[in-house]
Motif scaffolding. Structure first.
Motif, PDB file in Angstrom:
ATOM      1  N   ILE A   1       1.677  -6.128   7.107  1.00 37.26           N
ATOM      2  CA  ILE A   1       2.338  -6.767   5.965  1.00 37.26           C
ATOM      3  C   ILE A   1       1.330  -6.998   4.841  1.00 37.26           C
ATOM      4  N   ALA A   2       0.116  -7.399   5.214  1.00 35.36           N
ATOM      5  CA  ALA A   2      -0.923  -7.631   4.208  1.00 35.36           C
ATOM      6  C   ALA A   2      -1.248  -6.347   3.456  1.00 35.36           C
ATOM      7  N   VAL A   3      -1.284  -5.235   4.177  1.00 36.54           N
ATOM      8  CA  VAL A   3      -1.553  -3.942   3.525  1.00 36.54           C
ATOM      9  C   VAL A   3      -0.436  -3.590   2.553  1.00 36.54           C
ATOM     10  N   ARG A   4       0.790  -3.848   2.955  1.00 36.97           N
ATOM     11  CA  ARG A   4       1.927  -3.600   2.039  1.00 36.97           C
ATOM     12  C   ARG A   4       1.816  -4.476   0.795  1.00 36.97           C
ATOM     13  N   ALA A   5       1.384  -5.716   0.993  1.00 35.88           N
ATOM     14  CA  ALA A   5       1.214  -6.632  -0.143  1.00 35.88           C
ATOM     15  C   ALA A   5       0.137  -6.122  -1.105  1.00 35.88           C
ATOM     16  N   MET A   6      -0.957  -5.588  -0.535  1.00 34.05           N
ATOM     17  CA  MET A   6      -2.029  -5.033  -1.371  1.00 34.05           C
ATOM     18  C   MET A   6      -1.509  -3.851  -2.175  1.00 34.05           C
ATOM     19  N   LYS A   7      -0.728  -2.995  -1.520  1.00 34.64           N
ATOM     20  CA  LYS A   7      -0.152  -1.839  -2.216  1.00 34.64           C
ATOM     21  C   LYS A   7       0.790  -2.281  -3.333  1.00 34.64           C
ATOM     22  N   ALA A   8       1.401  -3.456  -3.162  1.00 30.38           N
ATOM     23  CA  ALA A   8       2.313  -3.987  -4.180  1.00 30.38           C
ATOM     24  C   ALA A   8       1.575  -4.745  -5.282  1.00 30.38           C
ATOM     25  N   GLY A   9       0.230  -4.779  -5.185  1.00 29.02           N
ATOM     26  CA  GLY A   9      -0.546  -5.379  -6.268  1.00 29.02           C
ATOM     27  C   GLY A   9      -1.309  -6.640  -5.935  1.00 29.02           C
ATOM     28  N   ALA A  10      -1.245  -7.112  -4.685  1.00 29.76           N
ATOM     29  CA  ALA A  10      -2.002  -8.309  -4.319  1.00 29.76           C
ATOM     30  C   ALA A  10      -3.502  -8.048  -4.468  1.00 29.76           C
TER      31      ALA A  10
END
Length: 206
Positions: free
Chosen positions: A89-98
Motif C-alpha cells: 500500500i505504501a508503494v502505491r501511495a508513493m506512486k500516487a505522489g506521496a
C-alpha cells in the motif's frame, strides 16, 4: 523561516498523542484529525503544510484520501503511515505522489527526515510560484499587438508568417519584437520564451 506545520491524520488516539508530542518538541505546529473524512472536509481552508496520513482508517482510507486531495487541487506533501505488512500500500501511495512512508512504530528521527523532504518540496513550489507570478507581471506590460507577435514567436513562426497572420509588414513585426524584448529585459528569444512558459504555469494552475 517557513512555519513547520503538520496535519496528522490517524484514527488511533495513542498514535495522535505520541506523534503530536514528538512533533511539537521538534518545533512543529501540529493539527490532528481522527479520520480522513474530517481532514478532507477541513483541507480546503487549511494553511499549507505537510500531511502525515495513515493508510488504514475507518471510512475513507489513506489512498482514497490522497486521490480526493488531488481532486480538490490540494498539493500539500503527503507522508503516509503504515502498519506492519502494508508495504504494498505504501508503494502505491508513493506512486500516487506521496513524499515518503513511515512504518509504525516509527522513530522521531525517521519522521522528521520524511517531513524535511515535504518541507523542501513546499519551499521549492513556493519559489516556482513566485517566479511564475513575476513572469506574468512582466508580460502584462506588453501591448496587445506585442503579445500577438510574442504568441507567434512562441508558436515557432518566422517574422514573415507572423506579419501575414496579423496583416502587418515584416518590418513592423521586427519593431514589435524589438520593443517586447526591451520591455521584458531579455537579450534572446529563448529568454522571452522562458518567461511565457513560466507565466503559463500560473494560468494552468487556476
Amino acid at each position: 523561516m517557513m512555519e513547520r506545520r503538520v496535519y496528522l491524520v490517524d484514527d488511533e488516539d495513542a498514535i495522535r498523542r505520541s506523534a503530536s508530542f514528538m512533533l511539537r518538541t521538534s518545533g512543529c505546529v501540529v493539527e490532528s484529525f481522527n479520520s480522513a473524512d474530517a481532514f478532507l472536509k477541513a483541507a480546503p481552508d487549511l494553511t499549507s503544510g505537510c500531511i502525515l496520513l495513515d493508510v488504514r482508517m475507518p471510512g475513507t482510507g489513506g489512498l482514497d484520501a490522497q486521490l480526493a486531495l488531488r481532486a480538490l487541487g490540494i498539493t500539500m506533501p503527503v507522508i503516509v503511515m503504515t502498519g506492519h505488512g502494508d508495504i504494498s500500500i505504501a508503494v502505491r501511495a508513493m506512486k500516487a505522489g506521496a513524499v515518503d512512508f513511515l512504518e509504525k512504530p516509527f522513530e522521531k528521527a525517521s519522521m522528521i527526515a520524511a517531513l524535511e523532504q515535504g518541507w523542501a518540496r513546499l519551499a521549492a513550489a513556493g519559489r516556482a510560484q513566485t517566479h511564475a507570478h513575476d513572469a506574468e507581471a512582466r508580460l502584462n506590460v506588453l501591448t496587445p499587438r506585442e503579445r500577438d507577435v510574442l504568441n507567434g514567436l512562441v508558436d515557432g513562426l518566422p517574422n514573415k508568417t507572423i506579419a501575414h497572420d496579423l496583416g502587418i509588414s515584416p518590418r513592423t513585426v521586427e519593431i514589435h519584437r524589438a520593443n517586447l524584448m526591451a520591455k521584458l529585459d531579455v537579450k534572446s528569444l529563448s529568454e522571452a520564451l522562458r518567461i511565457v512558459f513560466a507565466a503559463n504555469a500560473v494560468s494552468a494552475a487556476r
